[in-house]
Design an enzyme around this catalytic site. Structure first.
Site, PDB file in Angstrom:
ATOM      1  N   ASP A  68       0.848  -1.184   0.000  1.00  0.00           N
ATOM      2  CA  ASP A  68       0.000   0.000   0.000  1.00  0.00           C
ATOM      3  C   ASP A  68       0.889   1.241   0.000  1.00  0.00           C
ATOM      4  O   ASP A  68       1.798   1.369   0.829  1.00  0.00           O
ATOM      5  CB  ASP A  68      -0.878  -0.024   1.258  1.00  0.00           C
ATOM      6  CG  ASP A  68      -1.884   1.110   1.314  1.00  0.00           C
ATOM      7  OD1 ASP A  68      -1.787   2.049   0.508  1.00  0.00           O
ATOM      8  OD2 ASP A  68      -2.775   1.044   2.187  1.00  0.00           O
ATOM      9  N   ALA A  69       0.624   2.173  -0.912  1.00  0.00           N
ATOM     10  CA  ALA A  69       1.409   3.401  -0.992  1.00  0.00           C
ATOM     11  C   ALA A  69       1.332   4.223   0.283  1.00  0.00           C
ATOM     12  O   ALA A  69       2.232   5.033   0.554  1.00  0.00           O
ATOM     13  CB  ALA A  69       0.928   4.244  -2.173  1.00  0.00           C
ATOM     14  N   GLU A  78       3.084   8.143 -12.649  1.00  0.00           N
ATOM     15  CA  GLU A  78       1.653   8.101 -12.955  1.00  0.00           C
ATOM     16  C   GLU A  78       0.879   7.352 -11.869  1.00  0.00           C
ATOM     17  O   GLU A  78       0.042   6.494 -12.156  1.00  0.00           O
ATOM     18  CB  GLU A  78       1.405   7.449 -14.333  1.00  0.00           C
ATOM     19  CG  GLU A  78       2.326   7.956 -15.437  1.00  0.00           C
ATOM     20  CD  GLU A  78       2.164   9.441 -15.734  1.00  0.00           C
ATOM     21  OE1 GLU A  78       1.032   9.882 -16.001  1.00  0.00           O
ATOM     22  OE2 GLU A  78       3.187  10.164 -15.708  1.00  0.00           O
ATOM     23  N   HIS A 111      -3.985   9.014  -8.711  1.00  0.00           N
ATOM     24  CA  HIS A 111      -5.003   8.017  -8.368  1.00  0.00           C
ATOM     25  C   HIS A 111      -5.268   7.935  -6.864  1.00  0.00           C
ATOM     26  O   HIS A 111      -6.212   7.258  -6.446  1.00  0.00           O
ATOM     27  CB  HIS A 111      -4.558   6.625  -8.840  1.00  0.00           C
ATOM     28  CG  HIS A 111      -4.370   6.505 -10.305  1.00  0.00           C
ATOM     29  ND1 HIS A 111      -5.399   6.229 -11.174  1.00  0.00           N
ATOM     30  CD2 HIS A 111      -3.251   6.608 -11.078  1.00  0.00           C
ATOM     31  CE1 HIS A 111      -4.931   6.168 -12.403  1.00  0.00           C
ATOM     32  NE2 HIS A 111      -3.633   6.398 -12.372  1.00  0.00           N
TER      33      HIS A 111
END
Length: 239
Positions: A76-77, A94, A98
């Site tokens: 998880d970022a 990119e 999001h």
């Protein structure tokens, strides 16, 4: 096709590199070819499985320097599964557009970057992206789609406030912006539209053959309408 300039990022053999939000792995593969020890992180287990297979195929084909290592990691970022300062170089290409909690994601990238290390962040550029949003709701209004359009100033400010130093910017994929404008105008899923099909063939030619004519066109178009904006940063030394 790469978005990040690896020479500008400063990637060297033996360095530890994180590709956060690696997707299909294009940047992770280039880092591996250059001899970096690579971790490709994503939440999509199917994509990660394919990336792992490609890492193995590259090694078997002798495409990577001896001693270089590469692996994938589901994560998880907002809570990266790594210790502080683990990576010399980080790419987040990119991805941030999001993520609702982008400030938290940026803080995590800064945390796992070592002092003196470098970070490259790419996002859709404001002007090409706003055209897409104006032309099509479907382009961005779907689960997992783009939830914001960054200006350079906003993104730079968020990363600098998290503790990094801004080193410069670049633009990429100028030939791709008109393609997406066409797609948004005729229908994002309308792949059979004659104009969209014709332009897609041009992009495939660019990716597969990279002819000089399109290289020159890219050099002209990237600063003007490049679809991606890339910002480069470094983490100050602890001293």
């Amino acid at each position: 096709m790469l978005t990040v300039d690896f020479d500008r990022l400063g990637v060297q053999p033996g360095e530890r590199l994180l590709d956060m939000g690696a997707g299909a792995g294009r940047h992770a593969f280039e880092a591996y070819r250059r001899g970096a020890d690579v971790i490709a992180l994503d939440q999509d287990t199917d994509e990660l499985g394919k990336v792992r297979e490609w890492f193995a195929a590259m090694k078997d084909a002798g495409e990577v320097p001896a001693g270089a290592e590469a692996d994938v990691k589901e994560g998880d970022a907002l809570a990266l599964p790594f210790g502080d300062g683990e990576f010399d170089r980080i790419i987040a290409a990119e991805v941030l557009e999001h993520i609702p909690a982008d400030i938290q994601a940026i803080a995590e990238l800064v945390r796992v970057l070592r002092p003196g290390g470098t970070l490259a962040v790419s996002v859709p550029r404001w002007f090409p992206e706003i055209v897409n949003w104006k032309l099509s709701e479907e382009y961005h209004n779907n689960p997992g789609g783009h939830i914001r359009i960054y200006t350079e100033e906003e993104l730079r400010d968020k990363v600098v406030k998290a503790g990094l130093v801004f080193d410069g910017k670049d633009y990429a994929h100028g030939l791709h912006s008109p393609y997406w404008w066409i797609k948004c105008a005729v229908g994002v899923r309308n792949d059979d539209h004659p104009l969209a099909k014709a332009y897609h063939k041009l992009l495939v030619w660019e990716i597969m053959k990279n002819p000089k004519a399109l290289q020159l066109a890219g050099k002209v178009l990237d600063p003007l309408i490049g679809k991606s904006m890339v910002l480069y940063f470094h983490k100050p030394d602890a001293s």
